[in-house]
Design an enzyme around this catalytic site. Structure first.
Site, PDB file in Angstrom:
ATOM      1  N   GLY A 130      32.851   1.732  -0.790  1.00 15.56           N
ATOM      2  CA  GLY A 130      32.586   0.566  -1.641  1.00 15.56           C
ATOM      3  C   GLY A 130      33.630  -0.532  -1.520  1.00 15.56           C
ATOM      4  N   ARG A 180      31.771 -14.304  -3.233  1.00 15.06           N
ATOM      5  CA  ARG A 180      30.788 -15.013  -2.415  1.00 15.06           C
ATOM      6  C   ARG A 180      29.859 -15.815  -3.318  1.00 15.06           C
ATOM      7  NH1 ARG A 180      27.725 -11.720   2.227  1.00 15.06           N
ATOM      8  NH2 ARG A 180      26.560 -10.648   0.613  1.00 15.06           N
ATOM      9  N   ARG A 187      16.670 -11.242  -0.156  1.00 17.65           N
ATOM     10  CA  ARG A 187      16.616 -11.047   1.297  1.00 17.65           C
ATOM     11  C   ARG A 187      15.229 -10.572   1.699  1.00 17.65           C
ATOM     12  NH1 ARG A 187      22.077  -8.600   1.919  1.00 17.65           N
ATOM     13  NH2 ARG A 187      23.022  -8.839  -0.120  1.00 17.65           N
ATOM     14  N   ASP A 256      17.953  -6.972   6.165  1.00 14.61           N
ATOM     15  CA  ASP A 256      18.677  -7.118   4.890  1.00 14.61           C
ATOM     16  C   ASP A 256      19.699  -8.243   4.966  1.00 14.61           C
ATOM     17  OD1 ASP A 256      19.773  -5.075   6.722  1.00 14.61           O
ATOM     18  OD2 ASP A 256      21.484  -5.147   5.373  1.00 14.61           O
TER      19      ASP A 256
HETATM   20  P1  AMP Z   1      26.232  -4.913   5.989  1.00 19.58           P
HETATM   21  O1  AMP Z   1      26.456  -4.411   7.377  1.00 19.58           O
HETATM   22  O2  AMP Z   1      27.449  -5.513   5.358  1.00 19.58           O
HETATM   23  O3  AMP Z   1      25.028  -5.763   5.850  1.00 19.58           O
HETATM   24  O4  AMP Z   1      25.975  -3.608   5.123  1.00 19.58           O
HETATM   25  C1  AMP Z   1      24.863  -2.765   5.302  1.00 19.58           C
HETATM   26  C2  AMP Z   1      24.771  -1.826   4.140  1.00 19.58           C
HETATM   27  O5  AMP Z   1      25.918  -0.966   4.086  1.00 19.58           O
HETATM   28  C3  AMP Z   1      24.706  -2.491   2.787  1.00 19.58           C
HETATM   29  O6  AMP Z   1      23.889  -1.697   1.978  1.00 19.58           O
HETATM   30  C4  AMP Z   1      26.138  -2.450   2.344  1.00 19.58           C
HETATM   31  O7  AMP Z   1      26.287  -2.578   0.948  1.00 19.58           O
HETATM   32  C5  AMP Z   1      26.563  -1.076   2.835  1.00 19.58           C
HETATM   33  N1  AMP Z   1      28.011  -0.963   3.022  1.00 19.58           N
HETATM   34  C6  AMP Z   1      28.753  -1.615   3.927  1.00 19.58           C
HETATM   35  N2  AMP Z   1      30.049  -1.272   3.819  1.00 19.58           N
HETATM   36  C7  AMP Z   1      30.151  -0.381   2.807  1.00 19.58           C
HETATM   37  C8  AMP Z   1      31.221   0.344   2.200  1.00 19.58           C
HETATM   38  N3  AMP Z   1      32.481   0.221   2.617  1.00 19.58           N
HETATM   39  N4  AMP Z   1      30.914   1.170   1.184  1.00 19.58           N
HETATM   40  C9  AMP Z   1      29.657   1.302   0.767  1.00 19.58           C
HETATM   41  N5  AMP Z   1      28.610   0.664   1.283  1.00 19.58           N
HETATM   42  C10 AMP Z   1      28.833  -0.182   2.304  1.00 19.58           C
HETATM   43 MG    MG Z   2      24.252  -6.891   4.599  1.00 19.51          MG
END
Ligand code: AMP
Ligand code: MG
Length: 491
Positions: A130, A180, A187, A256
């Site tokens: 997270g 942000r 989305r 997404d």
């Molecule tokens: P993103 O690549 O940032 O679009 O993230 C893809 C998914 O992974 C989304 O659901 C994010 O919230 C989740 N996510 C990315 N990094 C983390 C993290 N460090 N902990 C938990 N969830 C994550």
């Molecule tokens: Mg994302």
């Protein structure tokens, strides 16, 4: 009352419409506190335009708010549920490391999402912690603000705070939270989530909400859901054409990460083209080049098709007719995209009017650039200032011949040479966030605690069309390296 006795609040003015949607769309929760919030960077002009008090944000309480340790009055923090196709594979996702604090109503009456990214685990975190690392959050800050300055619709970055905690990636890194600001976080993946797990009523609620929030002018249309699809397609056609025109590679165009507002969202492994090679991929995880520069318009259609599928039950009672309507709307993308792209390319070459052969003039320049691996940004800048570069491209006979055709073309319009030059100045940035410059700024910030390199970079990136002398050093190319530049998701 003496002025010093007036306690100035941060200026939050929340109205949380998303929190009034069906409960299955999100999970309300307060962010887990972090140990020692410290403000690293604050976007003062953005703060002011949002109606926020800069001094209050710079105070201890301000840092606590930006870290999620203190919940501002009127906020209603929640993690949004969404799904999405990641590299073509459908998954349940959701805010795994972000929380929507609430929607700020600005002094201009606009509604924007205020989101904390890196704020801790949520029910959608799956295996993740997270959290976010300082480097990637500063990277999002730099690139999103550069995109904004380039005139490209994007989420904005209000602030970055460090958490006082180390997070574990390949190495231990300082944890950070980015604030942000987005027109919304709706989305394609939000619709995919509701379409898969919600009722048709839920879907209608979401579509009506999206219409009200982003497209009020078409709410009264006879088939407003078809209008919604068409408008989203239009905005993406504009957005992706602008990406292509400046050489921006998003890097992870999963469904997404496609915002319905038409803003660029989720700066992970993104980077700008240097050599004009359409197959360019920087992201270390994009092994097959799905999200390569030249593929972005195709991926946009793929993503929009997933969006259209979710809308089918709303488009028409008869499924076949619904599919026909959706296909018809989707088929407009390539023409819309091409229209914006070619208009942008004409401007980059100082061309005001339209001639049928313009496209072949443009395509032959790009072909020559590709053959000689010419730098995308610097080539157009050199053409703008009629300052040939000492490169293979500018030295080639084919290019000299091309320039003659181009000059002849410019001669066939009424506008003066000077007007052409002005148009080119305003269409060809002096600089883009060069990969090695961004890395250099992040290295100084994260490893040395020296933010001055980043501040100077942000400063020159803020006016990309100024073509000022201090920008010159930021447009030089990195020393030749044996290793290609690689970017990482920073998750
Ligand atoms: P993103 O690549 O940032 O679009 O993230 C893809 C998914 O992974 C989304 O659901 C994010 O919230 C989740 N996510 C990315 N990094 C983390 C993290 N460090 N902990 C938990 N969830 C994550
Ligand atoms: Mg994302």
């Amino acid at each position: 009352m003496a002025e010093e006795n007036v306690i100035i609040g941060t200026g939050w003015n929340f109205d949380n419409s998303y929190a009034r949607l069906p409960e299955s769309f999100f999970t309300k929760m307060t962010p887990p506190p972090v140990s020692l919030p410290k403000l690293i960077i604050l976007n003062e002009p953005l703060a002011i335009s949002l109606g926020l008090n800069v001094q209050a944000l710079q105070s201890k309480d301000g840092a606590a708010e930006l870290a999620g340790n203190q919940i501002p009055e009127g906020a209603s923090p929640l993690a949004q549920a969404y799904a999405g196709h990641q590299f073509g594979h459908f998954n349940m996702l959701g805010d795994g490391r972000a929380l929507l604090l609430g929607e700020q109503i600005t002094p201009q009456g606009e509604r924007v999402d205020i989101q904390l990214k890196g704020s801790g685990r949520t029910p959608y975190s799956r295996g993740g912690d997270g959290r976010a690392a300082l480097g990637p959050m500063l990277r999002e800050y730099i690139i999103s603000e550069a995109m904004h300055a380039l005139g490209i619709a994007t989420t904005r970055s209000l602030a970055v705070v460090t958490t006082g905690e180390l997070i574990i990636r390949e190495t231990k890194q300082p944890g950070a939270i980015l604030t942000r600001v987005a027109a919304s976080h709706l989305r394609v993946g939000t619709f995919q989530y509701v379409s898969k797990w919600g009722s048709t009523e839920d879907l209608r609620d979401l579509a009506d909400y999206t219409l009200q929030r982003h497209f009020p002018e078409i709410e009264a249309d006879e088939n407003r859901y078809l209008s919604l699809l068409k408008e989203v397609i239009k905005r993406q056609a504009v957005l992706i054409s602008k990406w292509q025109l400046v050489g921006f590679i998003h890097g992870v165009m999963n469904t997404d990460n496609m915002a319905l507002s038409g803003e660029t969202i989720d700066y992970g492994p993104c980077a700008f083209l240097d050599a004009f090679v359409p197959a360019t991929v920087f992201s270390s995880i994009d092994i097959h080049g799905r999200y390569a520069y030249g593929n972005q318009p195709h991926i946009a259609v793929w993503n929009l098709s997933r969006f259209a599928e979710t809308l089918l039950p709303l488009l028409h009672d008869n499924e076949e007719e619904a599919v026909e309507l959706a296909e018809d709307a989707l088929s407009d993308f390539s023409e819309l995209y091409h229209h914006h792209w070619i208009a942008g390319m004409r401007a980059k070459l100082g061309i005001f009017n339209e001639e049928l052969e313009d496209e072949s003039l443009i395509v032959s320049l790009l072909g020559l650039m590709q053959n000689s691996r010419a730098d995308y940004t610097n080539t157009f800048r050199a053409l703008t200032f009629d300052q040939p570069e000492d490169t293979d491209l500018f030295g080639s006979t084919e290019f000299v011949q091309w320039q003659e055709l181009w000059q002849a073309r410019l001669g066939r319009q009424q506008e003066s040479k000077d007007a052409s030059h002005q148009l080119m100045r305003n269409s060809n940035p002096a600089l883009i966030p060069r990969n090695h410059r961004v890395e250099e700024a992040l290295e100084a910030a994260v490893n040395q605690g020296d933010y001055s390199v980043m501040e100077r970079l942000l400063d020159v990136l803020a006016s990309p069309y100024a073509h000022s002398p201090e920008q010159a050093e930021y447009s030089t190319l990195p020393a030749q390296s044996s290793l290609p530049y690689r970017t990482f998701c920073g998750t």
